[in-house]
Design a protein around this motif. Sequence first.
Motif, PDB file in Angstrom:
ATOM      1  N   ILE A   1       0.832  -1.206   0.000  1.00 22.67           N
ATOM      2  CA  ILE A   1       0.000   0.000   0.000  1.00 22.67           C
ATOM      3  C   ILE A   1       0.867   1.257   0.000  1.00 22.67           C
ATOM      4  O   ILE A   1       0.646   2.179  -0.776  1.00 22.67           O
ATOM      5  CB  ILE A   1      -0.957  -0.007   1.205  1.00 22.67           C
ATOM      6  N   VAL A   2       1.864   1.299   0.868  1.00 19.58           N
ATOM      7  CA  VAL A   2       2.747   2.468   0.940  1.00 19.58           C
ATOM      8  C   VAL A   2       4.122   2.003   1.391  1.00 19.58           C
ATOM      9  O   VAL A   2       4.249   1.097   2.219  1.00 19.58           O
ATOM     10  CB  VAL A   2       2.164   3.534   1.906  1.00 19.58           C
ATOM     11  N   ASN A   3       5.171   2.609   0.840  1.00 20.04           N
ATOM     12  CA  ASN A   3       6.542   2.212   1.150  1.00 20.04           C
ATOM     13  C   ASN A   3       7.069   2.940   2.379  1.00 20.04           C
ATOM     14  O   ASN A   3       6.827   4.137   2.561  1.00 20.04           O
ATOM     15  CB  ASN A   3       7.475   2.521  -0.027  1.00 20.04           C
ATOM     16  N   THR A   4       7.821   2.217   3.206  1.00 17.02           N
ATOM     17  CA  THR A   4       8.601   2.870   4.247  1.00 17.02           C
ATOM     18  C   THR A   4       9.865   3.446   3.610  1.00 17.02           C
ATOM     19  O   THR A   4      10.330   2.981   2.575  1.00 17.02           O
ATOM     20  CB  THR A   4       9.000   1.878   5.340  1.00 17.02           C
ATOM     21  N   THR A   5      10.436   4.448   4.269  1.00 11.99           N
ATOM     22  CA  THR A   5      11.728   4.995   3.850  1.00 11.99           C
ATOM     23  C   THR A   5      12.743   4.737   4.954  1.00 11.99           C
ATOM     24  O   THR A   5      12.383   4.459   6.106  1.00 11.99           O
ATOM     25  CB  THR A   5      11.632   6.490   3.528  1.00 11.99           C
ATOM     26  N   LEU A   6      14.017   4.822   4.600  1.00  6.81           N
ATOM     27  CA  LEU A   6      15.069   4.409   5.521  1.00  6.81           C
ATOM     28  C   LEU A   6      16.248   5.364   5.427  1.00  6.81           C
ATOM     29  O   LEU A   6      16.708   5.694   4.333  1.00  6.81           O
ATOM     30  CB  LEU A   6      15.518   2.989   5.169  1.00  6.81           C
ATOM     31  N   VAL A   7      16.730   5.805   6.579  1.00  4.20           N
ATOM     32  CA  VAL A   7      18.023   6.476   6.690  1.00  4.20           C
ATOM     33  C   VAL A   7      18.923   5.477   7.410  1.00  4.20           C
ATOM     34  O   VAL A   7      18.876   5.356   8.627  1.00  4.20           O
ATOM     35  CB  VAL A   7      17.924   7.806   7.458  1.00  4.20           C
ATOM     36  N   SER A   8      19.697   4.728   6.650  1.00  8.37           N
ATOM     37  CA  SER A   8      20.351   3.528   7.167  1.00  8.37           C
ATOM     38  C   SER A   8      21.557   3.843   8.039  1.00  8.37           C
ATOM     39  O   SER A   8      22.396   4.682   7.693  1.00  8.37           O
ATOM     40  CB  SER A   8      20.780   2.635   6.000  1.00  8.37           C
ATOM     41  N   PHE A   9      21.673   3.122   9.165  1.00  9.88           N
ATOM     42  CA  PHE A   9      22.863   3.218  10.001  1.00  9.88           C
ATOM     43  C   PHE A   9      24.068   2.551   9.348  1.00  9.88           C
ATOM     44  O   PHE A   9      25.210   2.762   9.782  1.00  9.88           O
ATOM     45  CB  PHE A   9      22.597   2.591  11.371  1.00  9.88           C
ATOM     46  N   ASP A  10      23.840   1.747   8.323  1.00 10.78           N
ATOM     47  CA  ASP A  10      24.965   1.110   7.628  1.00 10.78           C
ATOM     48  C   ASP A  10      25.791   2.116   6.829  1.00 10.78           C
ATOM     49  O   ASP A  10      26.879   1.779   6.345  1.00 10.78           O
ATOM     50  CB  ASP A  10      24.459   0.013   6.696  1.00 10.78           C
ATOM     51  N   LEU A  11      25.296   3.340   6.699  1.00 12.83           N
ATOM     52  CA  LEU A  11      26.070   4.370   6.010  1.00 12.83           C
ATOM     53  C   LEU A  11      27.315   4.760   6.802  1.00 12.83           C
ATOM     54  O   LEU A  11      28.282   5.277   6.240  1.00 12.83           O
ATOM     55  CB  LEU A  11      25.193   5.604   5.768  1.00 12.83           C
ATOM     56  N   ASP A  12      27.276   4.531   8.125  1.00 17.52           N
ATOM     57  CA  ASP A  12      28.444   4.805   8.974  1.00 17.52           C
ATOM     58  C   ASP A  12      28.426   3.767  10.094  1.00 17.52           C
ATOM     59  O   ASP A  12      27.866   3.993  11.171  1.00 17.52           O
ATOM     60  CB  ASP A  12      28.381   6.229   9.539  1.00 17.52           C
ATOM     61  N   MET A  13      29.035   2.617   9.837  1.00 19.11           N
ATOM     62  CA  MET A  13      28.933   1.510  10.777  1.00 19.11           C
ATOM     63  C   MET A  13      29.697   1.755  12.072  1.00 19.11           C
ATOM     64  O   MET A  13      29.361   1.198  13.114  1.00 19.11           O
ATOM     65  CB  MET A  13      29.381   0.216  10.100  1.00 19.11           C
ATOM     66  N   SER A  14      30.714   2.594  12.023  1.00 12.99           N
ATOM     67  CA  SER A  14      31.426   2.912  13.268  1.00 12.99           C
ATOM     68  C   SER A  14      30.523   3.708  14.208  1.00 12.99           C
ATOM     69  O   SER A  14      30.492   3.445  15.421  1.00 12.99           O
ATOM     70  CB  SER A  14      32.706   3.685  12.968  1.00 12.99           C
ATOM     71  N   GLN A  15      29.771   4.666  13.660  1.00 10.34           N
ATOM     72  CA  GLN A  15      28.799   5.398  14.475  1.00 10.34           C
ATOM     73  C   GLN A  15      27.682   4.485  14.948  1.00 10.34           C
ATOM     74  O   GLN A  15      27.234   4.570  16.086  1.00 10.34           O
ATOM     75  CB  GLN A  15      28.217   6.556  13.666  1.00 10.34           C
TER      76      GLN A  15
ATOM     77  N   MET B   1      26.539  -0.047  21.124  1.00  5.29           N
ATOM     78  CA  MET B   1      27.288  -0.774  22.151  1.00  5.29           C
ATOM     79  C   MET B   1      27.747   0.103  23.311  1.00  5.29           C
ATOM     80  O   MET B   1      27.818  -0.367  24.450  1.00  5.29           O
ATOM     81  CB  MET B   1      28.491  -1.473  21.497  1.00  5.29           C
ATOM     82  N   HIS B   2      28.047   1.358  23.036  1.00  8.26           N
ATOM     83  CA  HIS B   2      28.598   2.203  24.095  1.00  8.26           C
ATOM     84  C   HIS B   2      27.551   3.126  24.728  1.00  8.26           C
ATOM     85  O   HIS B   2      27.689   3.481  25.908  1.00  8.26           O
ATOM     86  CB  HIS B   2      29.764   3.033  23.545  1.00  8.26           C
ATOM     87  N   LEU B   3      26.531   3.491  23.957  1.00  5.80           N
ATOM     88  CA  LEU B   3      25.546   4.424  24.502  1.00  5.80           C
ATOM     89  C   LEU B   3      24.255   3.726  24.960  1.00  5.80           C
ATOM     90  O   LEU B   3      23.767   3.977  26.068  1.00  5.80           O
ATOM     91  CB  LEU B   3      25.218   5.496  23.455  1.00  5.80           C
TER      92      LEU B   3
ATOM     93  N   PHE C   1      25.546  -7.418  21.542  1.00  9.43           N
ATOM     94  CA  PHE C   1      24.874  -6.642  20.497  1.00  9.43           C
ATOM     95  C   PHE C   1      24.791  -7.476  19.221  1.00  9.43           C
ATOM     96  O   PHE C   1      25.763  -8.098  18.800  1.00  9.43           O
ATOM     97  CB  PHE C   1      25.655  -5.355  20.243  1.00  9.43           C
ATOM     98  N   THR C   2      23.615  -7.510  18.585  1.00 16.30           N
ATOM     99  CA  THR C   2      23.442  -8.308  17.363  1.00 16.30           C
ATOM    100  C   THR C   2      22.995  -7.495  16.156  1.00 16.30           C
ATOM    101  O   THR C   2      23.321  -7.851  15.023  1.00 16.30           O
ATOM    102  CB  THR C   2      22.419  -9.439  17.582  1.00 16.30           C
ATOM    103  N   SER C   3      22.257  -6.401  16.365  1.00 18.59           N
ATOM    104  CA  SER C   3      21.717  -5.699  15.197  1.00 18.59           C
ATOM    105  C   SER C   3      21.216  -4.315  15.591  1.00 18.59           C
ATOM    106  O   SER C   3      20.654  -4.131  16.667  1.00 18.59           O
ATOM    107  CB  SER C   3      20.596  -6.546  14.589  1.00 18.59           C
ATOM    108  N   PHE C   4      21.439  -3.353  14.683  1.00 18.65           N
ATOM    109  CA  PHE C   4      20.884  -2.002  14.853  1.00 18.65           C
ATOM    110  C   PHE C   4      20.283  -1.615  13.508  1.00 18.65           C
ATOM    111  O   PHE C   4      21.002  -1.490  12.515  1.00 18.65           O
ATOM    112  CB  PHE C   4      21.994  -1.033  15.260  1.00 18.65           C
ATOM    113  N   TYR C   5      18.966  -1.459  13.464  1.00 15.65           N
ATOM    114  CA  TYR C   5      18.290  -1.229  12.187  1.00 15.65           C
ATOM    115  C   TYR C   5      17.537   0.086  12.230  1.00 15.65           C
ATOM    116  O   TYR C   5      16.898   0.440  13.213  1.00 15.65           O
ATOM    117  CB  TYR C   5      17.301  -2.369  11.893  1.00 15.65           C
ATOM    118  N   GLY C   6      17.554   0.746  11.129  1.00 15.86           N
ATOM    119  CA  GLY C   6      16.861   2.025  11.033  1.00 15.86           C
ATOM    120  C   GLY C   6      17.845   3.057  10.480  1.00 15.86           C
ATOM    121  O   GLY C   6      18.962   2.713  10.098  1.00 15.86           O
TER     122      GLY C   6
END
Length: 493
Positions: free
Chosen positions: A330-344, A350-352, A367-372
């Motif tokens: 029906i409608v697409n989600t959009t994403l500003v991916s954290f994979d653009l800067d994996m160190s951040q 893990m630290h914050l 820690f296993t995954s951070f999505y969004g």
Amino acid sequence: LLAALLLKLKEFRFVVFVIVLLLGDVKSVSRVVPLLSGWHYDDILRDSIDPVASIIVMWSSTWCKEAFERFGLTPEAEDLPSRAHVFIGHYDEAAARKQVWWEEENFLDDRFNISLAPAVVYIPPGGNWENYQLWDGGVQHWKDWVRDRLALEVLVQNEATEALSFLWPRIDNVTEALLVPGASRKVFLQPGQRVVMTRKTKENNEEFFSAPLQALPSKSCAHGEVQQIIFDDQILSETIEQRHLRFQEENKYMKEQDQHLNARDQDTTFTHAAMIRQPRTVPGFDTTAYGLIELPQEVRDHMWKYYKEHEAYRMIEAYSSIATGINQHIVNTTLVSFDLDMSQRDYIAMHLIQPYVEQWAKRPLEFTSFYGIREYHRGHELRMHVDRVATHVFSVIVNLDQQGIDSDWTLDVINFDGTRNSVVMRPNTMLFYQSAKLIHGRPKPLNGTLYANAFCHYRPLDWPYEYGAGDILYRREHDRKVPVVDYKVPFMS
């Protein structure tokens, strides 16, 4: 049947003939779905913008199992229209009442007022189950009763310059009619049938043509059926190669639609099997099922800084067309991916964030995954579900932003005792939850412009659970793997 029709056709002397028959190689490829609950069926309806008709065979494994086995419903339902044209399921009321553990379940036998079984429920296209019809015995065989309700009234129109005679098969006879140029005739067809014509060549051979399929289903999960079939001189002038090519393309397309919708049924069925079986098997922990706090200032600053610096790289979220967890058809989600800067990404996770999660979970975590950052938009729904046991045990939702919100978009949860609650999150809040055990989702449509969340996942150290072949969850014990949850849903259990 085709041979009988052709034999009958030889009695005629018209130049062109038309017959109506079921397309031989468009075969049902959909499995009949064992419905686990009324909620399961409702979600399958919501998987389509415009649901096709539904057929549900109602029975009980406690008092009419043998009658159901003799009923004539096979796992593939080969003698009924395919999944692109009708959804077919069966519902064991005894199994549903035994396995559903949450409150406020709308059992289908209550919904459809079933007093005798096996019985058959027909829900017309569009999915409004309140307009259901019920077969619970009688002179007419249940499959004939179903076909009567699935029958489509179709207008066959002759716009060619030749008179046409056409036949269409009934259960026990062949009906015939003549159409002069400009004439039309209404006939009743089963979904998936198409009009085919035949005419004599100069060599006195039979030559076949078919009308193009119209209003085909689409992968957006909208659906339409043929309402009018027109024969004209253009169709009659097709070469053999053109006919064969179109025939093959249409057949391939219909098979793809069957497979696509069947795969979506499978995904929804897996989700509901997990909600029934997983929460009662996965171990709990000596902490709350969920907890909501204000987003700590340091986490807030880092996440907003990342969001602003990378929002120019926003993209439509990659999401499989057969996945049903979000209503992306029906409608697409959009994403500003954290994979653009994996160190951040890793620093924030893990630290914050991780120290706060470990404090709530009362144990060290991995820690296993951070999505969004996933951005939901008006009309979005997030289906109720449980997360992956292997990796998503203790999880966090960070709500960063909400825009144009006309009403709260609550996170609904089913507690471990089966009761239900709703959680309201505000911008810059963080929710901890036991995501592999707590059923959660946002099943009501988002009534707002934007809702931006990020998801962080952890598991205990030395967590012994992993997935294996055959949709089975295993627990490692010394040198062996012990099956814990089997997510498969057999035709009969």
